[in-house]
Design an enzyme around this catalytic site. Sequence first.
Site, PDB file in Angstrom:
ATOM      1  N   GLU B 450      -3.149   6.496  -0.339  1.00  0.00           N
ATOM      2  CA  GLU B 450      -3.088   5.449   0.471  1.00  0.00           C
ATOM      3  C   GLU B 450      -1.689   5.322   0.948  1.00  0.00           C
ATOM      4  OE1 GLU B 450      -2.807   1.772  -2.096  1.00  0.00           O
ATOM      5  OE2 GLU B 450      -2.472   2.814  -3.980  1.00  0.00           O
ATOM      6  N   GLU B 459       3.728   5.717   8.607  1.00  0.00           N
ATOM      7  CA  GLU B 459       4.457   6.278   7.453  1.00  0.00           C
ATOM      8  C   GLU B 459       4.372   7.739   7.176  1.00  0.00           C
ATOM      9  OE1 GLU B 459       4.082   3.448   4.277  1.00  0.00           O
ATOM     10  OE2 GLU B 459       4.672   1.841   5.716  1.00  0.00           O
TER      11      GLU B 459
END
Lengths: 659, 659
Positions: B450, B459
């Site tokens: 995740e 990210e």
Amino acid sequence: MPLGQRAGDKSDSRYCGVEVLDFPAGEGLPAVLNHSLASSFDFILAPLVDPNYRPAPGAVLPVSASDLVLGPAQWSNHVVGKISEWIDLDAEDEQLRLDSELTLKQEIAWASHLSLQACVLPAPRRSCGNYARVVNQILQGLTNMHLWLRLPLEKSEPMDDDLDKVKNNNHMNEMVDSWELWNSFRLLCDHSSQLCVALDISSTLPSINSLGRWFGEPVRAAILQTNAFLTNGRGYPCLSKRHQKLLTGFFNHYIQVILSGRSNHNVPPVSEGVLLGDENHTEDAPVRHALSPYLDYTAYLYRRMDPLPEQECFEINYRDFLQSPLQPLMDNLEAQTYETFEKDVVKYTQYQRAVAKALVDRVPDDAVSTTRTVLMVVGAGRGPLVRVSLQAAEQTGRKLKVYAVEKNPNAVITLHSLIKLEGWESLVTVISSDMRCWDAPEKADILVSELLGSFGDNELSPECLDGAQRFLKPDGISIPSSYTSFIQPITASKLHNDIKAHKDIAHFETAYVVKLHRIATLTPPQQVFTFTHPNFSPNASNQRYTKLQFEMPPDMGSCLVHGFAGYFDSVLYKDVHLGIEPNTATPNMFSWFPIFFPLRKPIYVPDRSPIEVHFWRCCAPTKVWYEWAVTTPTPSPIHNSSGRSYWEHEHDRFYSIYN
Amino acid sequence: MPLGQRAGDKSDSRYCGVEVLDFPAGEGLPAVLNHSLASSFDFILAPLVDPNYRPAPGAVLPVSASDLVLGPAQWSNHVVGKISEWIDLDAEDEQLRLDSELTLKQEIAWASHLSLQACVLPAPRRSCGNYARVVNQILQGLTNMHLWLRLPLEKSEPMDDDLDKVKNNNHMNEMVDSWELWNSFRLLCDHSSQLCVALDISSTLPSINSLGRWFGEPVRAAILQTNAFLTNGRGYPCLSKRHQKLLTGFFNHYIQVILSGRSNHNVPPVSEGVLLGDENHTEDAPVRHALSPYLDYTAYLYRRMDPLPEQECFEINYRDFLQSPLQPLMDNLEAQTYETFEKDVVKYTQYQRAVAKALVDRVPDDAVSTTRTVLMVVGAGRGPLVRVSLQAAEQTGRKLKVYAVEKNPNAVITLHSLIKLEGWESLVTVISSDMRCWDAPEKADILVSELLGSFGDNELSPECLDGAQRFLKPDGISIPSSYTSFIQPITASKLHNDIKAHKDIAHFETAYVVKLHRIATLTPPQQVFTFTHPNFSPNASNQRYTKLQFEMPPDMGSCLVHGFAGYFDSVLYKDVHLGIEPNTATPNMFSWFPIFFPLRKPIYVPDRSPIEVHFWRCCAPTKVWYEWAVTTPTPSPIHNSSGRSYWEHEHDRFYSIYN
């Protein structure tokens, strides 16, 4: 060697280059360079890397010559790099885009390593977003080198024969105004001052108004194609009148010519041939360069230009140099060369004519012997207006009494000397006083002043004369009797970048005095503010507001407006005027340069769109300032709100004549 | 008193005002105010100066009440000033312009003296250059007070009956989109954060798309005209469905309602009448306010709204709050409420469904007893993905071996506790190691992670998973198996002004995580970048370039784009997805807010013009960044060139799973 010598012209446009069309294999570049220099070209535009190269893991860049083959000065002074023309950063094919990006970065890195002054980038295709992104990244890291984006001058149709394809990387499928491409590219690159233009010139030219836009853009080179040339009666290459005029324009705007293409004229050297006596290559008996006839003709055009007028030579170092009101270079110069400015003959001749007419109107012929006119010079300085007033009196046979009012004690010393020297003791009274304290012994028939700035009222002439008119008889005359300011929208990328370098808003909210040169004037000027003197109306105000609409020439295309050039015209008296408004400018006068009002963000004006502009002259008890804004085609911020960045305050010079 | 109480809603839109139409002569303002407050209005919009006043030498401003008549808190909390409606700063008549300028400045100065929170400026006529110049000057000097520019919501035709003329200063002669007027005005005033909007609402409403633009603008008040109301079966005022929906929108966007106009409904108090028990005026037996029936109905609409969902209440303080990646407020919150984020039930339910499906696909029913699937959780944290993986195994009857890879030693402690607590010792192996040093004992069937940001890949999930896939079998499964980012152009004046307050370029070249609320979404979102895992292709690159074209709704009109809202959608496995893209967003998930890519200068998009946008994902050895630019309708600078302002670097969290 330069195309020729022209008095006062020290610009790069004296140097002519030649484009190297084929890749000089096997490190053949030095031979190509030497041949070109021996043929009187000053530099070459040459490919740096084999056009068959495509990036691959471990591949060594196949350069045209190692850095050791030429000396550093040769690379730097005589070679402009040509980036491979196959690159296509906005191709549909992703692999081609990625190869293009890598190659472009490698070639620029190589050119930087060679300390080249400039590289020419191939013309963008219709869309240029990714190309601009990569060039913008490169520009962030460049220190000295400039990039010249190559663009066709003419609106382009596809050119599909092989020969042209090599020369001019142009695959567009419909008419495209390359100015639009340039504008998108430079906006995406945020007006980088190292991004310039190289224009390809072929046989057809766009309209004069379309061409004119480029003179305000950072064009560094005109790549003149041999197919742009005609053939004269003797078989030599020559250019059409329009091309000739365009080249003269380039020479005058620091734009270098680069000849390009295959020779279409095989002719013997003309009599002015310049190869004789060349020191480097006499022994090799060099083959004449195929483009020498074109160079000869280009040099002929250069040498045929009129020499720069004396005034232009004097002012050449001021071209496009922003003089901030806060750091007035012009004021320093004035101190050094006070006499020079007093010797603006044209200006004082106009003043003398105005005073003479006023005297004749004031005193009928039959009253000449009985009437003595009282004339006050407000801000007499070292006496030039005193002199012309007395000359006007002598010329018209009128009797005159002059008060020369001046607060600066140094100027007053000169005034006294002048009066003694000229024997004017009975005619002129020097008032060395602050006007606010002076109690005038009588009222004046005529008030003469020279308080005008480049924009007319911008040096507080209205406030000064409002103050001084209490010394004027109710029916008295002010010389000047009125003045009007003018503006016109201009393209001025150099001025924009010079202001942007300050990295603040205040410098974009300041008006500058500047000898405008590398600009494009987009429309005729229009009137802004008018002031009339004397003005005895009780409600008179020196606040002004004017809204102007400028229509662009219909054949110009779109443009970018960096700001507004400002001028003035003044009625000294009746039909005697004085001014710098281009259409009515007093010839050979050098006391004023134009003024420039910048815009924080240049305004893009689409084809055929008008521009609507607002100018305000605002007055507060201790200062006077302008605000300005554009509302059409898109609103700008209001510049210089409340005079926060730029204003005139009523300093000593003006207090002296203030009530 | 507020319209009602609504859980979580602490915004000003609970307060309702009333416009005072007639000038309260003879210092009658306190009576008018008290009557309005007694009738449950919260504030009045009242004229401050006699509309018959015109400036004259020595004239004293004829104010509606001296500052002593009301207490400072009364002035500040209960009175919004209404600037005289006769002023016309862009009149042809110069004297009217000058009188208007002086009066406007005097009235604003008076309102500042009274410490009012806001003044309403009369609507501009079609042209507003001089009006904007004066307001801009005033804004430079204001400290706290806001100015609300009054504008009709509907495209306007002239309203010539006297009654309407008083209420709505609207003299336009043809249909004008008042958004255009607003846009010109605020551009001229350079996006001043103290310049806001008050919208006049009458009986007709423009299209929904045209209305929608205003939710991204700084609208502070909706002035609801009584003539906008219908009459219900019992004779009471009510609003059309469209008006009701609009008012609900206003309430939700912090926009206060101000009732205005003459009463068209003379009805007795409804049962919920709120006058009873009023403490200030019980003895006077006050006359019921003429607009009380309209207030009652407005309060009814307010109270009828659905309560804010629990998640909205939780997030309400994040609305339109820019979280800079450099100062991640959200990270602090994560530290404080770690459990809360682990309890994003919806998110982990989706993960469990995805793992279950993958297990079933991986192990046929007849191999359940002989096959043990190897699953690695990359970035296991405190174990939520370990838990859902084991639950999926139990649910599907598959045998599972889990490696929980985590570098953060604090999280590893929790992991070990969890395993002991749950009795998972035989199922889960904790790898407390930097991935770069770890030598995996076997390869995985399934890799679960995740690592997604609000924009999917922002990210560094692609880089992390590229690194981690060396532990994956050639036919192994990555959960997520792909993710796609989305953008859409938005109007977001508040966000723009918050970024502008930093006064640098870097903050305009940064993407922000933000709970978008007071924005207008102008078109549906479009896909930007997609990443698929695993990706064993040898030439795989995580660089991306996408060019998008957005078409505006044809009935919207022009708009201003302040930047782009960004989202993601992720395919966890086959038909199990997870995301925040508005059209497909997973409901009731709270782990991600959208991302916002600003524009240094907002782009004006003319009616029916498309927007063309370029987004790049760029990769260098130590950092990853985005660049973005607009090319249509006008090119913007390329933002964040070379990642100079904003980038992700491969910090510890990611090194741990990097090869």
